[in-house]
Design a protein around this motif. Structure first.
Motif, PDB file in Angstrom:
ATOM      1  N   UNK A  40     -66.583  24.148 -46.832  1.00  0.00           N
ATOM      2  CA  UNK A  40     -66.837  22.825 -47.726  1.00  0.00           C
ATOM      3  C   UNK A  40     -66.437  20.902 -47.440  1.00  0.00           C
ATOM      4  N   UNK A  41     -66.064  21.232 -45.997  1.00  0.00           N
ATOM      5  CA  UNK A  41     -65.621  20.081 -46.287  1.00  0.00           C
ATOM      6  C   UNK A  41     -66.481  19.414 -44.823  1.00  0.00           C
ATOM      7  N   UNK A  42     -67.583  20.460 -44.221  1.00  0.00           N
ATOM      8  CA  UNK A  42     -68.739  19.418 -43.411  1.00  0.00           C
ATOM      9  C   UNK A  42     -69.913  18.776 -43.921  1.00  0.00           C
ATOM     10  N   UNK A  43     -70.098  18.690 -43.232  1.00  0.00           N
ATOM     11  CA  UNK A  43     -71.022  17.728 -43.411  1.00  0.00           C
ATOM     12  C   UNK A  43     -72.022  17.599 -42.899  1.00  0.00           C
ATOM     13  N   UNK A  44     -73.588  17.665 -43.333  1.00  0.00           N
ATOM     14  CA  UNK A  44     -74.850  17.764 -42.938  1.00  0.00           C
ATOM     15  C   UNK A  44     -75.121  17.090 -41.717  1.00  0.00           C
ATOM     16  N   UNK A  45     -75.879  17.881 -40.502  1.00  0.00           N
ATOM     17  CA  UNK A  45     -75.448  17.586 -38.637  1.00  0.00           C
ATOM     18  C   UNK A  45     -75.234  18.009 -38.419  1.00  0.00           C
ATOM     19  N   UNK A  46     -73.672  18.443 -38.734  1.00  0.00           N
ATOM     20  CA  UNK A  46     -72.323  18.874 -38.156  1.00  0.00           C
ATOM     21  C   UNK A  46     -72.373  19.716 -37.788  1.00  0.00           C
ATOM     22  N   UNK A  47     -72.121  20.250 -36.583  1.00  0.00           N
ATOM     23  CA  UNK A  47     -71.900  21.187 -35.687  1.00  0.00           C
ATOM     24  C   UNK A  47     -69.958  22.003 -35.051  1.00  0.00           C
ATOM     25  N   UNK A  48     -70.100  23.593 -36.098  1.00  0.00           N
ATOM     26  CA  UNK A  48     -68.641  23.199 -35.688  1.00  0.00           C
ATOM     27  C   UNK A  48     -68.766  24.835 -35.232  1.00  0.00           C
ATOM     28  N   UNK A  49     -67.035  25.684 -35.831  1.00  0.00           N
ATOM     29  CA  UNK A  49     -67.282  26.902 -34.958  1.00  0.00           C
ATOM     30  C   UNK A  49     -66.443  27.650 -36.411  1.00  0.00           C
ATOM     31  N   UNK A  50     -67.107  28.892 -36.358  1.00  0.00           N
ATOM     32  CA  UNK A  50     -66.314  29.408 -38.046  1.00  0.00           C
ATOM     33  C   UNK A  50     -64.512  29.963 -37.059  1.00  0.00           C
ATOM     34  N   UNK A  51     -63.682  30.214 -37.783  1.00  0.00           N
ATOM     35  CA  UNK A  51     -62.114  30.284 -37.052  1.00  0.00           C
ATOM     36  C   UNK A  51     -62.087  31.386 -38.025  1.00  0.00           C
ATOM     37  N   UNK A  52     -62.039  31.672 -39.476  1.00  0.00           N
ATOM     38  CA  UNK A  52     -61.128  32.571 -39.779  1.00  0.00           C
ATOM     39  C   UNK A  52     -62.003  32.776 -41.180  1.00  0.00           C
ATOM     40  N   UNK A  53     -62.166  33.775 -42.037  1.00  0.00           N
ATOM     41  CA  UNK A  53     -62.493  34.195 -43.529  1.00  0.00           C
ATOM     42  C   UNK A  53     -61.492  34.920 -43.946  1.00  0.00           C
ATOM     43  N   UNK A  54     -61.254  34.439 -45.790  1.00  0.00           N
ATOM     44  CA  UNK A  54     -60.441  34.931 -46.192  1.00  0.00           C
ATOM     45  C   UNK A  54     -60.902  36.470 -46.443  1.00  0.00           C
ATOM     46  N   UNK A  55     -62.474  36.132 -46.859  1.00  0.00           N
ATOM     47  CA  UNK A  55     -62.757  37.320 -47.391  1.00  0.00           C
ATOM     48  C   UNK A  55     -63.016  38.645 -46.298  1.00  0.00           C
ATOM     49  N   UNK A  56     -62.657  39.954 -46.707  1.00  0.00           N
ATOM     50  CA  UNK A  56     -63.414  40.851 -45.064  1.00  0.00           C
ATOM     51  C   UNK A  56     -65.257  41.226 -45.049  1.00  0.00           C
ATOM     52  N   UNK A  57     -64.491  41.176 -46.841  1.00  0.00           N
ATOM     53  CA  UNK A  57     -66.333  41.277 -46.628  1.00  0.00           C
ATOM     54  C   UNK A  57     -67.674  39.961 -46.590  1.00  0.00           C
ATOM     55  N   UNK A  58     -66.846  39.247 -46.490  1.00  0.00           N
ATOM     56  CA  UNK A  58     -67.336  38.091 -45.891  1.00  0.00           C
ATOM     57  C   UNK A  58     -67.673  37.838 -45.083  1.00  0.00           C
ATOM     58  N   UNK A  59     -66.857  37.821 -44.355  1.00  0.00           N
ATOM     59  CA  UNK A  59     -66.707  37.852 -42.851  1.00  0.00           C
ATOM     60  C   UNK A  59     -67.039  38.992 -42.232  1.00  0.00           C
ATOM     61  N   UNK A  60     -67.489  39.873 -42.298  1.00  0.00           N
ATOM     62  CA  UNK A  60     -68.204  41.023 -42.106  1.00  0.00           C
ATOM     63  C   UNK A  60     -69.245  40.779 -41.802  1.00  0.00           C
TER      64      UNK A  60
END
Length: 75
Positions: A6-26
């Motif tokens: 939710x903090x990321x800005x348009x055009x930024x590159x990033x890596x996803x580290x953790x997802x609280x919801x296991x279904x969303x993570x899957x």
């Protein structure tokens, strides 16, 4: 304080580290969003974050985006 999708800005590159919801993570894993750099295509103020990886775009709603921890290399 952790940085979330939710903090990321348009055009930024990033890596996803953790997802609280296991279904969303899957789902993110199946779509290939967990194994490399992801780009923020658009971030609507109170709405979804549109992310992209290898030609696949995905809209992530604000409530879910707040529960996805990320790392932004340039911050």
């Amino acid at each position: 304080m952790k940085t979330t999708l939710h903090d990321v800005e348009q055009g930024e590159a990033f890596r996803i580290d953790a997802v609280e919801d296991t279904e969303v993570r899957a789902q993110l894993h199946r779509m290939g969003f967990l194994d490399g750099e992801v780009e923020c295509r658009q971030h609507l103020d109170a709405g979804p974050v549109i992310i992209s990886r290898r030609g696949t775009d995905l809209a992530v709603g604000a409530p879910i985006a707040r529960d996805v921890a990320i790392t932004v290399p340039d911050r």
